[in-house]
Design a protein around this motif. Structure first.
Motif, PDB file in Angstrom:
ATOM      1  N   GLN A  70      22.635   5.284  53.227  1.00 58.68           N
ATOM      2  CA  GLN A  70      23.477   4.180  53.695  1.00 58.68           C
ATOM      3  C   GLN A  70      22.837   2.827  53.390  1.00 58.68           C
ATOM      4  N   LYS A  71      21.550   2.725  53.700  1.00 60.10           N
ATOM      5  CA  LYS A  71      20.869   1.437  53.597  1.00 60.10           C
ATOM      6  C   LYS A  71      20.735   0.954  52.152  1.00 60.10           C
ATOM      7  N   TYR A  72      20.537   1.889  51.237  1.00 59.70           N
ATOM      8  CA  TYR A  72      20.301   1.510  49.837  1.00 59.70           C
ATOM      9  C   TYR A  72      21.422   1.988  48.916  1.00 59.70           C
ATOM     10  N   LYS A  73      22.626   1.919  49.429  1.00 60.76           N
ATOM     11  CA  LYS A  73      23.796   2.339  48.650  1.00 60.76           C
ATOM     12  C   LYS A  73      23.782   1.713  47.245  1.00 60.76           C
ATOM     13  N   GLY A  74      23.849   2.542  46.233  1.00 54.75           N
ATOM     14  CA  GLY A  74      23.880   2.035  44.855  1.00 54.75           C
ATOM     15  C   GLY A  74      22.547   1.536  44.333  1.00 54.75           C
ATOM     16  N   LYS A  75      21.487   1.656  45.145  1.00 57.00           N
ATOM     17  CA  LYS A  75      20.199   1.092  44.722  1.00 57.00           C
ATOM     18  C   LYS A  75      19.090   2.124  44.598  1.00 57.00           C
ATOM     19  N   TYR A  76      19.300   3.312  45.094  1.00 56.37           N
ATOM     20  CA  TYR A  76      18.202   4.288  45.064  1.00 56.37           C
ATOM     21  C   TYR A  76      18.301   5.203  43.841  1.00 56.37           C
ATOM     22  N   ILE A  77      17.146   5.727  43.484  1.00 55.59           N
ATOM     23  CA  ILE A  77      17.096   6.740  42.421  1.00 55.59           C
ATOM     24  C   ILE A  77      17.110   8.106  43.084  1.00 55.59           C
ATOM     25  N   LEU A  78      17.941   8.970  42.588  1.00 55.10           N
ATOM     26  CA  LEU A  78      17.922  10.361  43.061  1.00 55.10           C
ATOM     27  C   LEU A  78      17.149  11.185  42.034  1.00 55.10           C
ATOM     28  N   ALA A  79      16.014  11.720  42.458  1.00 54.71           N
ATOM     29  CA  ALA A  79      15.199  12.577  41.591  1.00 54.71           C
ATOM     30  C   ALA A  79      15.464  14.023  42.009  1.00 54.71           C
ATOM     31  N   VAL A  80      15.846  14.830  41.043  1.00 50.48           N
ATOM     32  CA  VAL A  80      16.218  16.211  41.374  1.00 50.48           C
ATOM     33  C   VAL A  80      15.296  17.188  40.659  1.00 50.48           C
ATOM     34  N   GLU A  81      14.662  18.034  41.433  1.00 46.22           N
ATOM     35  CA  GLU A  81      13.812  19.109  40.899  1.00 46.22           C
ATOM     36  C   GLU A  81      14.545  20.411  41.207  1.00 46.22           C
ATOM     37  N   GLY A  82      14.831  21.187  40.186  1.00 41.76           N
ATOM     38  CA  GLY A  82      15.606  22.404  40.433  1.00 41.76           C
ATOM     39  C   GLY A  82      17.087  22.155  40.242  1.00 41.76           C
ATOM     40  N   ASN A  83      17.854  23.195  40.427  1.00 43.27           N
ATOM     41  CA  ASN A  83      19.297  23.074  40.193  1.00 43.27           C
ATOM     42  C   ASN A  83      20.093  23.839  41.239  1.00 43.27           C
ATOM     43  N   PRO A  84      21.386  23.576  41.283  1.00 48.09           N
ATOM     44  CA  PRO A  84      22.212  24.288  42.258  1.00 48.09           C
ATOM     45  C   PRO A  84      22.763  25.596  41.694  1.00 48.09           C
ATOM     46  N   PRO A  85      22.701  26.680  42.445  1.00 42.35           N
ATOM     47  CA  PRO A  85      23.404  27.902  42.060  1.00 42.35           C
ATOM     48  C   PRO A  85      24.842  27.818  42.591  1.00 42.35           C
ATOM     49  N   LEU A  86      25.803  28.098  41.733  1.00 44.62           N
ATOM     50  CA  LEU A  86      27.201  27.887  42.144  1.00 44.62           C
ATOM     51  C   LEU A  86      27.890  29.161  42.628  1.00 44.62           C
ATOM     52  N   ASN A  87      27.301  30.320  42.314  1.00 40.43           N
ATOM     53  CA  ASN A  87      27.971  31.571  42.703  1.00 40.43           C
ATOM     54  C   ASN A  87      28.009  31.718  44.235  1.00 40.43           C
ATOM     55  N   GLU A  88      28.993  32.484  44.725  1.00 42.49           N
ATOM     56  CA  GLU A  88      29.137  32.710  46.179  1.00 42.49           C
ATOM     57  C   GLU A  88      29.144  31.380  46.930  1.00 42.49           C
ATOM     58  N   ASP A  89      29.871  30.423  46.409  1.00 35.54           N
ATOM     59  CA  ASP A  89      29.982  29.092  47.050  1.00 35.54           C
ATOM     60  C   ASP A  89      28.633  28.431  47.297  1.00 35.54           C
ATOM     61  N   GLY A  90      27.691  28.688  46.417  1.00 33.21           N
ATOM     62  CA  GLY A  90      26.391  28.015  46.528  1.00 33.21           C
ATOM     63  C   GLY A  90      25.452  28.611  47.557  1.00 33.21           C
ATOM     64  N   MET A  91      25.764  29.824  48.032  1.00 37.51           N
ATOM     65  CA  MET A  91      24.985  30.390  49.143  1.00 37.51           C
ATOM     66  C   MET A  91      23.564  30.812  48.772  1.00 37.51           C
ATOM     67  N   PHE A  92      23.242  30.828  47.473  1.00 36.20           N
ATOM     68  CA  PHE A  92      21.901  31.251  47.085  1.00 36.20           C
ATOM     69  C   PHE A  92      20.852  30.149  47.251  1.00 36.20           C
ATOM     70  N   CYS A  93      21.279  28.970  47.639  1.00 35.89           N
ATOM     71  CA  CYS A  93      20.300  27.909  47.942  1.00 35.89           C
ATOM     72  C   CYS A  93      20.874  27.045  49.065  1.00 35.89           C
TER      73      CYS A  93
END
Ligand code: SF4
Ligand code: SF4
Ligand code: F3S
Length: 267
Positions: free
Chosen positions: A65-88
């Motif tokens: 909220q505080k840094y809307k549009g100003k923060y960097i999102l760093a992502v390590e890993g990925n989302p599993p999509l099967n079973e509606d994402g239940m594997f993570c």
């Protein structure tokens, strides 16, 4: 940099092994302490932050909220999509939901490593969890891919330094990788290249050629098709890299490297 406000960073972890973080914390140029204490404000990182549970989730929400549009999102890993994402599951919800939610207000996204950039070993055939690179899930934000398994520490902090110094993203190639680190093949600057050019190859592990430091091409080295900075920047503060340690490059920064046959396929 001293006069600049530190850039807020939210660092999230999906399906991964955490070695991208392990690499990052070993950066020598710049020292990771300088990155974390002077260049960025690492407001949320669920692996290394002191807060946990509801407290951590509250910090995430506050930063978003505080840094809307100003923060960097760093992502390590990925989302599993099967079973509606239940594997993570992360913070009580599928990681893919949390990723999309936090990405909404990010200035830009960094995809750390092969996991976030390409899928990596958890996406290996037949990919039962449907592990999916983040650019297939987030379509409306700039994504900087920093591949490698893991990426070189100084490449990671180099990307962060560029953004915090110049206030913009580095120039990217067609695949979304920073050109300054991924425009050359390992083979282009490999110190064993003169042996390749002279036709001097290791034919068996521990043969005379291996002892002489000959080229590892016939032992399956993928340096000729792998774009990364290992033969120039090297690892452990510039000390060495896989080929210098006697093993061919396995192409760990290339898309699909995990499904391209054995790392020991001979010519
Ligand atoms: Fe680990 Fe490799 Fe994924 Fe980084 S890219 S989290 S090192 S598996
Ligand atoms: Fe190229 Fe690999 Fe031989 Fe180095 S060891 S010259 S990268 S084939
Ligand atoms: Fe990976 Fe090859 Fe470098 S295996 S670490 S890209 S030398």
């Amino acid at each position: 940099l001293e006069t600049k406000e530190r850039v807020p960073v939210i660092w999230m972890h999906g399906l991964e092994c955490t070695c991208c973080s392990e690499s990052f914390i070993r950066s020598a140029h710049p020292l990771v302490k300088d990155v974390v204490l002077s260049m960025i404000s690492l407001d949320y990182d669920d692996t290394i932050m002191v807060a946990a549970g509801h407290q951590a989730e509250a910090i995430l929400e506050e930063t978003k909220q505080k840094y809307k549009g100003k923060y960097i999102l760093a992502v390590e890993g990925n989302p599993p999509l099967n079973e509606d994402g239940m594997f993570c599951i992360d913070g009580g919800r599928p990681f893919v939901e949390k990723l999309k939610y936090v990405a909404e207000d990010a200035m830009a996204i960094i995809a750390w490593g092969a996991c976030a950039s390409w899928g990596c070993v958890q996406a290996a055939k037949p990919n039962p969890t449907q592990a999916t690179p983040i650019d297939k899930v987030i379509r409306d934000k700039p994504i900087i891919k920093v591949p490698g398994c893991p990426p070189i520490a100084e490449v990671m902090t180099g990307v962060v330094t560029f953004i915090t110094t110049f206030g913009r993203l580095p120039e990217l190639d067609r695949q979304g990788r920073p050109k300054m680190f991924y425009s050359q093949r390992i083979h282009d600057k490999c110190y064993r290249r003169p042996h390749f050019d002279a036709g001097q190859f290791v034919e068996e592990w521990d043969d005379e050629g291996a002892r002489n430091g000959y080229c590892l091409y016939k032992m399956g080295c993928r340096g000729p098709t792998t774009y990364n900075a290992c033969s120039t920047v090297r690892w452990n503060g510039g000390v060495s890299f896989p080929i210098q340690s006697g093993h061919g490059c396995i192409g760990c920064s290339e898309d699909g490297f995990w499904d391209k046959g054995s790392f020991y396929d001979r010519l």
